[in-house]
Design a protein around this motif. Sequence first.
Motif, PDB file in Angstrom:
ATOM      1  N   PHE A  44       0.847  -1.203   0.000  1.00  0.00           N
ATOM      2  CA  PHE A  44       0.000   0.000   0.000  1.00  0.00           C
ATOM      3  C   PHE A  44       0.870   1.235   0.000  1.00  0.00           C
ATOM      4  CE2 PHE A  44       0.443  -1.031   4.539  1.00  0.00           C
ATOM      5  CZ  PHE A  44       0.643   0.202   5.153  1.00  0.00           C
ATOM      6  N   PHE A  45       0.308   2.343  -0.477  1.00  0.00           N
ATOM      7  CA  PHE A  45       1.087   3.582  -0.452  1.00  0.00           C
ATOM      8  C   PHE A  45       0.317   4.709   0.198  1.00  0.00           C
ATOM      9  CE2 PHE A  45       0.487   7.118  -3.523  1.00  0.00           C
ATOM     10  CZ  PHE A  45      -0.581   6.674  -4.258  1.00  0.00           C
ATOM     11  N   THR A  46       1.091   5.601   0.820  1.00  0.00           N
ATOM     12  CA  THR A  46       0.497   6.707   1.567  1.00  0.00           C
ATOM     13  C   THR A  46       1.105   8.018   1.070  1.00  0.00           C
ATOM     14  OG1 THR A  46       2.177   6.692   3.311  1.00  0.00           O
ATOM     15  CG2 THR A  46       0.298   5.224   3.610  1.00  0.00           C
ATOM     16  N   LEU A  47       0.324   9.087   1.167  1.00  0.00           N
ATOM     17  CA  LEU A  47       0.812  10.430   0.863  1.00  0.00           C
ATOM     18  C   LEU A  47       0.678  11.273   2.125  1.00  0.00           C
ATOM     19  CD1 LEU A  47      -0.720  11.041  -2.707  1.00  0.00           C
ATOM     20  CD2 LEU A  47       1.636  10.409  -2.125  1.00  0.00           C
ATOM     21  N   ASP A  48       1.765  11.880   2.544  1.00  0.00           N
ATOM     22  CA  ASP A  48       1.771  12.626   3.805  1.00  0.00           C
ATOM     23  C   ASP A  48       1.162  11.796   4.938  1.00  0.00           C
ATOM     24  OD1 ASP A  48       3.063  14.812   2.677  1.00  0.00           O
ATOM     25  OD2 ASP A  48       1.199  15.877   2.233  1.00  0.00           O
ATOM     26  N   MET A  52      -3.670   5.856   0.714  1.00  0.00           N
ATOM     27  CA  MET A  52      -4.200   6.092  -0.626  1.00  0.00           C
ATOM     28  C   MET A  52      -4.772   4.811  -1.226  1.00  0.00           C
ATOM     29  SD  MET A  52      -3.863   9.301  -1.413  1.00  0.00           S
ATOM     30  CE  MET A  52      -3.992   9.931   0.273  1.00  0.00           C
ATOM     31  N   VAL A  53      -3.928   3.802  -1.362  1.00  0.00           N
ATOM     32  CA  VAL A  53      -4.312   2.613  -2.108  1.00  0.00           C
ATOM     33  C   VAL A  53      -3.689   1.386  -1.447  1.00  0.00           C
ATOM     34  CG1 VAL A  53      -3.670   1.373  -4.210  1.00  0.00           C
ATOM     35  CG2 VAL A  53      -4.647   3.657  -4.392  1.00  0.00           C
ATOM     36  N   THR A  54      -4.502   0.344  -1.237  1.00  0.00           N
ATOM     37  CA  THR A  54      -3.917  -0.941  -0.839  1.00  0.00           C
ATOM     38  C   THR A  54      -4.251  -1.969  -1.921  1.00  0.00           C
ATOM     39  OG1 THR A  54      -5.712  -2.170   0.255  1.00  0.00           O
ATOM     40  CG2 THR A  54      -4.699  -0.383   1.522  1.00  0.00           C
ATOM     41  N   GLU A  58      -8.176  -1.800  -3.189  1.00  0.00           N
ATOM     42  CA  GLU A  58      -8.290  -0.696  -4.149  1.00  0.00           C
ATOM     43  C   GLU A  58      -9.420  -0.951  -5.157  1.00  0.00           C
ATOM     44  OE1 GLU A  58      -7.492  -0.985  -7.519  1.00  0.00           O
ATOM     45  OE2 GLU A  58      -6.415  -2.882  -7.559  1.00  0.00           O
ATOM     46  N   PHE A  59      -9.774  -2.205  -5.345  1.00  0.00           N
ATOM     47  CA  PHE A  59     -10.836  -2.496  -6.311  1.00  0.00           C
ATOM     48  C   PHE A  59     -12.157  -1.832  -5.938  1.00  0.00           C
ATOM     49  CE2 PHE A  59     -11.506  -5.843  -3.160  1.00  0.00           C
ATOM     50  CZ  PHE A  59     -12.872  -6.051  -3.150  1.00  0.00           C
ATOM     51  N   ILE A  60     -12.378  -1.640  -4.659  1.00  0.00           N
ATOM     52  CA  ILE A  60     -13.658  -1.051  -4.233  1.00  0.00           C
ATOM     53  C   ILE A  60     -13.753   0.402  -4.705  1.00  0.00           C
ATOM     54  CG2 ILE A  60     -15.126  -0.518  -2.255  1.00  0.00           C
ATOM     55  CD1 ILE A  60     -13.664  -2.800  -0.728  1.00  0.00           C
ATOM     56  N   GLY A  84      -5.270  10.718  -9.294  1.00  0.00           N
ATOM     57  CA  GLY A  84      -5.290   9.308  -9.699  1.00  0.00           C
ATOM     58  C   GLY A  84      -3.940   8.761 -10.118  1.00  0.00           C
ATOM     59  N   GLY A  85      -2.869   9.291  -9.555  1.00  0.00           N
ATOM     60  CA  GLY A  85      -1.513   8.922  -9.950  1.00  0.00           C
ATOM     61  C   GLY A  85      -1.193   7.441  -9.835  1.00  0.00           C
ATOM     62  N   ASP A  86      -1.911   6.721  -9.011  1.00  0.00           N
ATOM     63  CA  ASP A  86      -1.661   5.275  -8.882  1.00  0.00           C
ATOM     64  C   ASP A  86      -2.096   4.501 -10.123  1.00  0.00           C
ATOM     65  OD1 ASP A  86      -4.605   4.237  -8.339  1.00  0.00           O
ATOM     66  OD2 ASP A  86      -4.329   6.016  -7.116  1.00  0.00           O
ATOM     67  N   GLY A  87      -2.957   5.097 -10.932  1.00  0.00           N
ATOM     68  CA  GLY A  87      -3.349   4.464 -12.191  1.00  0.00           C
ATOM     69  C   GLY A  87      -4.581   3.582 -12.114  1.00  0.00           C
ATOM     70  N   GLY A  88      -5.126   3.353 -10.942  1.00  0.00           N
ATOM     71  CA  GLY A  88      -6.270   2.448 -10.809  1.00  0.00           C
ATOM     72  C   GLY A  88      -7.512   2.929 -11.543  1.00  0.00           C
ATOM     73  N   THR A  89      -7.754   4.221 -11.518  1.00  0.00           N
ATOM     74  CA  THR A  89      -8.920   4.773 -12.210  1.00  0.00           C
ATOM     75  C   THR A  89      -8.753   4.611 -13.721  1.00  0.00           C
ATOM     76  OG1 THR A  89      -9.416   6.285 -10.405  1.00  0.00           O
ATOM     77  CG2 THR A  89     -10.227   6.917 -12.581  1.00  0.00           C
TER      78      THR A  89
END
Lengths: 284, 284
Positions: A44-48, A52-54, A58-60, A84-89
């Motif tokens: 997973f990644f976090t910002l500050d 953000m996304v696990t 993340e599918f939800i 949407g920098g993670d690209g999932g969208t």
Amino acid sequence: MELWYTEEHTENVRFSIKIKKQLYSANSPYQKIDVFDSEEFGRFFTLDGLMMVTEKDEFIYHDMIVHVPMAAKPDTKKVLVIGGGDGGTVRELTRYSSIEEIHMVEIDKMVVDVCREFLPQTALKLDDPRVSLYFEDGLKFVRSRQNEYDLIIVDSTDPFGPGEGLFTKEFYGNCFKALSEEGILVNQHESPYYQSYANAMKRAHKRIKEYFPNCRVYQAHIPTYPSGHWLFGFASKKVDPILDLDAEKWNSLGIETKYYNTELHKGSFALPNYVKEMIEYENK
Amino acid sequence: MELWYTEEHTENVRFSIKIKKQLYSANSPYQKIDVFDSEEFGRFFTLDGLMMVTEKDEFIYHDMIVHVPMAAKPDTKKVLVIGGGDGGTVRELTRYSSIEEIHMVEIDKMVVDVCREFLPQTALKLDDPRVSLYFEDGLKFVRSRQNEYDLIIVDSTDPFGPGEGLFTKEFYGNCFKALSEEGILVNQHESPYYQSYANAMKRAHKRIKEYFPNCRVYQAHIPTYPSGHWLFGFASKKVDPILDLDAEKWNSLGIETKYYNTELHKGSFALPNYVKEMIEYENK
């Protein structure tokens, strides 16, 4: 020694995840970026310091931010994703062969680079030929656009930090202008449960209502976000997310999803009374 | 010095609440009972370290466990509550003037005594003249009952500890027998998100299906329960929770609720795909 990632959902509430390993940590010009690996949620990644996304859930979020507007307006051809920098969208959008162009505007190139390296699960479709990446401020980007997009998805951080501009009146007004005649704006709409999130949610909703004739809100269960009760805003010039849903048509596309389905689509717009009251909302 | 209450949602996930004061702690013959006061959630109580009820959000659980079956079958006259020692389920039931009798069977009298003292918000209707309290094992209690209740609500702890018997085949079979011809069984149905809860949920659902011709599942956002994504089971001999919902009639009762409404009622039965797959469920 045990390593735990802890997020303060409020100053009185903490959510902690046991970490196998920290994979990355750096400060971009905009924010602190961390990537962790965990038993329960995968990477997973976090910002500050905010989740953000696990990999686990993340599918939800991505199902709900993409398939709800796409099922309401299946002839969507040109889409703008802000954040949407993670690209999932983008990954979910590329599953529609009817979509011809996707512009993604992410202010922080480092987020994209980090997700390409550590989160291929979400980032893998950023190289789709229909996708153009712009590393710019989304707020500025939409200023110059007119009648161009069928759908704008605001996949932003919370309105504290670099995401702040994406919750302003000016921004929503420019989104309205950048949308085509039947355009839809969907945004991550914060949570109704903890006060500071609820305040942000109420403000955002009020501002969007000043521009868009149809403003709806829908909800999903996202356990790794504060309270797990997360909202999305659906604003449009014409399209009604329930009356215009053609379930048969969407189902005929054969898009397999782990969270979204067309019955849940309808159900997700029925909000609890305490949320309705916050935003003067009527379930329909 | 800061005091925090921490619950392990899994061995890799923790949820922590900052405590103003611990108000009570004791071991009953069945379990450890603690009562805390907190800034964010007001007072809350735990059993064996697991969150049961908080003043801030108990309305969500109690609205959903009571008003869904009551709106589906408004002529319900005699109700059995199994567990529910905090009194919140009984409180919501007493708001229906049409209900004539409520039997509440709680194995642990100390839970009721503690809640009467520290959580009057939920316990305040336990003295309603229509309510009879039985401090007995619910599993044994239903064995001797036949064709007696219009509604049974299983407001139990998780199936680890004293609540275990309330998730067995024998128990569900006896509930079926104890219900009248149009009877409904509602139970707290655990969560689909974390593995151990999901396993309990799948087992329970499978067992209930062996007895009841109509088995549905509905969901709510309960941020203080593990994952915040909580399920309820709706099982009945005849009543369909959506087709038999008379929204107009329920609304005419004038029961004010902070979470429940009849549109949300319908929406709550539309489950995400990953949950549907776990229990071979069809959204309708």
